[in-house]
Enzyme design. Sequence first.
Site, short mmCIF file in Angstrom:
data_model
loop_
_atom_site.label_atom_id
_atom_site.label_comp_id
_atom_site.label_asym_id
_atom_site.label_seq_id
_atom_site.Cartn_x
_atom_site.Cartn_y
_atom_site.Cartn_z
CG HIS A 103 33.53 65.18 38.32
ND1 HIS A 103 33.94 65.80 39.49
CD2 HIS A 103 32.44 65.87 37.89
CE1 HIS A 103 33.12 66.81 39.75
NE2 HIS A 103 32.22 66.87 38.81
CB SER A 104 35.39 68.48 37.54
OG SER A 104 35.65 69.85 37.70
CG MET A 105 41.64 69.37 37.35
SD MET A 105 42.54 69.84 38.85
CE MET A 105 42.70 68.24 39.65
CB THR A 107 37.21 65.96 31.78
OG1 THR A 107 37.16 67.38 31.98
CG2 THR A 107 36.06 65.30 32.52
#
Length: 296
Positions: A103-105, A107
């Site tokens: 998720h988010s960072m 990725t």
Amino acid sequence: METVAYTEKIIEIDGFRIAIKIWGDQSGTPVLAIHGWLDNANSFDKLIPLLSNDICIVAIDLAGHGWSDHRTQDTSYYLWDYAVDALKVIEKLGWKKCIILAHSMGTGVASIIAGAMPNKVTKLIFIDGLGAPFVVEEENIVTEFRKSVQQLKMARKTKLYGFSDPDVGYFKTKEEAVHDRMDNVIGKISYDASLCLVERSLIKVSQGYRWRFDPRIVLSECYRMTEQQAQLFIKNIQCETLIVLGKQGLFADGMYTSRIKQFKNATVHQIDGGHHLHLEEAYRPISTYINQFLKI
């Protein structure tokens, strides 16, 4: 939300402790779950119970987050460092290759691993993230470096961002911390979602509560990737990728559509939800997409 038992464990790598949560039979298909900026391994608590019983999921607390160690003062928190940590965890677990759920960072970390070491990753699952979350324009690298150094110096001098004495509390109650977390990080989240993350991000001190994470991760890094570098890692990803974006998330306005074009084999879904949609009601449709994608 369903309840599924998990195991807490500390992995020690070169004297550095990484906290992990393990779900499922460890003989199952291995999946490494990597959370976002200022989050922790609890980020996947709602989603994982709905996933296939044939997988073993290990969710990690990235360095400086959750219950993992903070880095020493002579080291930093770059995406590259997180990627190296994750690779060491994979090796420590005895996995030759794995699926990565991020998720988010997270990725951004996953894109480095999958782009540089494609033999290590069989499939990728991105939730409201498309690689490196924070980038810098090449012509601004010098300026951003100077700002970062000055910001850290000022934070230490004024004792901002958690640089105060370790026994100083920022919240009198856990409830205050939950409400602070709801509004003061990327994308607003619900009370339940905030509570889920705060349980692993808060520490009790004599004067109340304070955040457990290393305050340095709140500040800008001295050096960030450029957009060209971020896309280069994505371009080198060989495996299938499932991308689930929130219609009210970070990419609602078409941000980084150019990155999606760099994936060789990606399936993209946009569903109702904000940046932390996997911690809100959207975790149910997301679990369906993931199970269909994994086909285990």
